[in-house]
Design a protein around this motif. Structure first.
Motif, PDB file in Angstrom:
ATOM      1  N   ASP A 434     -22.138  74.226  37.904  1.00 13.76           N
ATOM      2  CA  ASP A 434     -22.114  72.917  37.235  1.00 13.76           C
ATOM      3  C   ASP A 434     -21.866  73.011  35.736  1.00 13.76           C
ATOM      4  OD1 ASP A 434     -22.623  71.304  39.517  1.00 13.76           O
ATOM      5  OD2 ASP A 434     -24.743  71.872  39.427  1.00 13.76           O
ATOM      6  N   SER A 435     -22.444  74.004  35.076  1.00 16.23           N
ATOM      7  CA  SER A 435     -22.405  74.025  33.612  1.00 16.23           C
ATOM      8  C   SER A 435     -22.600  75.445  33.097  1.00 16.23           C
ATOM      9  CB  SER A 435     -23.499  73.112  33.040  1.00 16.23           C
ATOM     10  OG  SER A 435     -24.776  73.578  33.449  1.00 16.23           O
ATOM     11  N   GLU A 488     -22.570  74.268  24.763  1.00 17.30           N
ATOM     12  CA  GLU A 488     -22.772  73.923  26.162  1.00 17.30           C
ATOM     13  C   GLU A 488     -21.520  73.256  26.703  1.00 17.30           C
ATOM     14  OE1 GLU A 488     -26.250  71.537  26.396  1.00 17.30           O
ATOM     15  OE2 GLU A 488     -27.625  73.218  26.048  1.00 17.30           O
ATOM     16  N   THR A 490     -19.655  71.533  30.427  1.00 20.91           N
ATOM     17  CA  THR A 490     -19.757  71.071  31.809  1.00 20.91           C
ATOM     18  C   THR A 490     -18.502  71.507  32.546  1.00 20.91           C
ATOM     19  OG1 THR A 490     -21.082  69.157  31.177  1.00 20.91           O
ATOM     20  CG2 THR A 490     -19.978  69.068  33.323  1.00 20.91           C
ATOM     21  N   ARG A 491     -18.687  72.131  33.674  1.00 22.15           N
ATOM     22  CA  ARG A 491     -17.556  72.666  34.422  1.00 22.15           C
ATOM     23  C   ARG A 491     -16.731  71.554  35.058  1.00 22.15           C
ATOM     24  NH1 ARG A 491     -17.131  75.144  40.193  1.00 22.15           N
ATOM     25  NH2 ARG A 491     -15.030  75.976  40.077  1.00 22.15           N
ATOM     26  N   ASN A 492     -15.416  71.672  34.931  1.00 21.16           N
ATOM     27  CA  ASN A 492     -14.486  70.834  35.685  1.00 21.16           C
ATOM     28  C   ASN A 492     -14.193  71.578  36.991  1.00 21.16           C
ATOM     29  OD1 ASN A 492     -12.346  69.459  36.820  1.00 21.16           O
ATOM     30  ND2 ASN A 492     -11.238  69.197  34.888  1.00 21.16           N
ATOM     31  N   LYS A 493     -14.739  71.100  38.096  1.00 20.52           N
ATOM     32  CA  LYS A 493     -14.679  71.841  39.356  1.00 20.52           C
ATOM     33  C   LYS A 493     -13.294  71.843  39.987  1.00 20.52           C
ATOM     34  CE  LYS A 493     -19.574  71.228  40.270  1.00 20.52           C
ATOM     35  NZ  LYS A 493     -20.617  70.713  41.190  1.00 20.52           N
ATOM     36  N   GLN A 500     -13.410  77.678  33.217  1.00 17.95           N
ATOM     37  CA  GLN A 500     -14.808  77.543  32.831  1.00 17.95           C
ATOM     38  C   GLN A 500     -15.181  78.526  31.735  1.00 17.95           C
ATOM     39  OE1 GLN A 500     -17.725  78.133  35.920  1.00 17.95           O
ATOM     40  NE2 GLN A 500     -19.366  77.229  34.716  1.00 17.95           N
ATOM     41  N   SER A 504     -16.241  77.325  27.887  1.00 21.62           N
ATOM     42  CA  SER A 504     -17.559  77.787  27.429  1.00 21.62           C
ATOM     43  C   SER A 504     -17.448  78.425  26.055  1.00 21.62           C
ATOM     44  CB  SER A 504     -18.136  78.791  28.440  1.00 21.62           C
ATOM     45  OG  SER A 504     -18.295  78.210  29.714  1.00 21.62           O
TER      46      SER A 504
END
Length: 514
Positions: A434-435, A488, A490-493, A500, A504
């Motif tokens: 997720d992150s 921080e 947030t992942r783009n799935k 990711q 980051s």
């Protein structure tokens, strides 16, 4: 010649004639039985023919010249498997075992110059169904099975139909055992030794990519493949025109690939594959992506999830990459061919690449490489495949880097030109599906950003001046000072693992430099 000598001579001559007649008769009987078996006892959906058959019962040899077999579907009669050979030689048949122990024991079976053709799209009957319908009255033992200089082809539906093709494959299997119980298994025979060599191998990996292999050899669980190439069969431009969503264009070569202690089979009907070591020597990879093609919005799992959700048990103790090189190129702007980043002198050690290890065991990846021209980079990356949150830790140390080196990528793709020098960078990414949280330390000096005009060449003075107001020029006046920050993300799935990692790092850099 006196009378006793005559009697003995005539007796021996008579016995010899009787033996010869008996041998000829037995040969004829055995030959007839083999012919009748081929003609009457094989299933109706298997067509068979041969030019000549010869039998020598004295040494237990049967020879078929130019045997041919065609297998068709039981349901519709469509022919899907074609086998032919120059000769089939069965030698060393044990009549004692056959008559008194209800076993077929053969010393050697040799197939010379065979050709195998299999059309997958035509098949309607399954192997399992055929196995269940076949009842074996006698167990079979074969000391050695030889196949010399075979050509094997597997075809599927469509114009580009060749799925697998190999030339001049020769192999030997020793101590083969088959009985009714073994025959019902997923792998319907047991053996002790396996050896093989081949000149070349072709595999159609998917609709876009192919795999070719030069000479290869297999000895039991040790495999060596030379001159491997994994490549997209279309040019970059052709691929972009064919695609509806983005995918990579590949041009990968590996000088040699070795696999040690390979074992496979079934446990409780679940397939397993076990490997002690995989070594890739001199892999060279060029990967290109046209970002002007529409995004693929499907969910991209992290590597831990991909391993965890395999439908078989995979255990690879170690993977070594030696002296590799990687070039990744993206096209973002219509007016140019794209920008690239490169790694060379790439060496990696990967341990526990598996979905069978349990916590606290982790998959561990250690990489050393040179980034762009002369910047050393060390990476330590680990994750627990069984962790359903897909938690991972990614640590890296990046050596001295002239910011201008990055312009090969940023100028054509982002229309941004960089100046300055980075002495050293450390970062740690603690993430999951997720992150992520990234701690970063960097020492840099004389850093400037030039925003370019639409042509990607001339400087946009106004935007460059505005951007540099917010960009910190130096980490500090002191040479050894590092600026530190935490970001921080947030992942783009719908994006890859490497996206990711990038966002980051980017999140921490923004905190430090802006």
């Amino acid at each position: 010649m006196n009378k006793p000598v005559k009697i003995i001579s005539y007796t021996l001559l008579s016995l010899g004639i009787i033996a010869i007649i008996a041998l000829i008769s037995i040969n004829i009987v055995v030959k007839n039985k083999v012919e009748n078996f081929i003609k009457d006892d094989l299933p109706d959906h298997i067509e068979r023919s041969y030019d000549k058959i010869s039998v020598n019962t004295l040494d237990g040899t049967i020879l078929l010249k130019n045997p041919q077999i065609t297998v068709k579907n039981i349901e519709d009669g469509a022919k899907h498997t074609f086998v032919s050979a120059e000769t089939l030689v069965v030698s060393g048949i044990s009549y004692w075992e056959l008559l008194f122990n209800e076993k077929i024991h053969i010393r050697n079976i040799t197939l010379n110059e065979p050709s195998f053709k299999y059309y997958k799209d035509r098949v309607k009957s399954t192997k399992d169904t055929l196995q269940k319908k076949t009842k074996m009255e006698k167990s079979i033992l074969v000391d050695a099975f030889h196949v010399n200089n075979s050509n094997i082809a597997l075809y599927e539906k469509g114009n580009d139909s060749t799925k697998i093709y190999t030339e001049n494959l020769s192999f030997e299997i020793e101590d083969i055992h088959i009985n009714q119980e073994i025959f019902q298994r997923k792998i319907p025979f047991e053996y002790k030794e396996f050896r093989a060599t081949g000149d070349s191998l072709f595999v159609k990996a998917n609709s876009y990519d192919n795999l070719s292999v030069g000479p290869y050899s297999i000895k039991n669980g040790n495999l060596i493949f030379e001159d491997l190439k994994y490549y997209t069969k279309f040019s970059k431009t052709e691929l972009s025109h064919l695609l509806k969503v983005q995918r990579d264009h590949y041009d990968v070569s590996i000088n040699s690939l070795s696999i040690e202690d390979f074992n496979f089979g079934f446990r409780d009907s679940l397939f397993f594959s076990e490997i002690k070591m995989i070594t890739l020597n001199d892999p060279q990879a060029e990967i290109y992506r046209d970002k002007l093609v529409a995004d693929d919005l499907s969910i991209k799992p992290l590597y831990s999830k991909s391993l965890r959700e395999l439908d078989f048990d995979l255990t690879i103790d170690s993977v070594k990459i030696k002296n590799g090189a990687l070039k990744y190129e993206e096209k973002v702007q219509e007016e140019n061919s794209g920008g690239a980043i490169q790694f060379h002198d790439l060496n990696a050690d990967i341990s526990k690449l598996s979905n069978t290890y349990q916590e606290p065991e982790k998959t561990d990846i250690k990489i050393k490489a040179v980034f762009m021209d002369n910047t050393p980079i060390d990476i330590d990356w680990n994750f627990d495949v069984q962790n359903v949150q897909d938690q991972f830790l990614f640590k890296a140390t990046v050596g001295p880097l002239d910011a201008e080196k990055m312009n090969r990528f940023t100028q054509p793709n982002l229309k941004v030109r960089l100046q300055g020098h980075v002495s050293r960078t450390y970062f740690t990414i603690d993430g999951n599906h997720d992150s992520s949280t990234t701690d970063l330390k960097i020492n840099y000096s004389d850093f400037k950003v030039e925003v370019l005009q639409k042509d990607g060449k001339k400087k946009n003075k106004f935007l460059s001046a505005v951007v540099n107001i917010f960009v910190s020029k130096n980490s500090d006046k002191k040479d050894e000072h590092f600026k530190e920050g935490t970001g921080e993300a947030t992942r783009n799935k719908t994006k890859s693992v490497f996206n990711q990692l990038w966002i980051s790092i980017q999140s921490a850099l923004k905190k430090i430099m802006i």
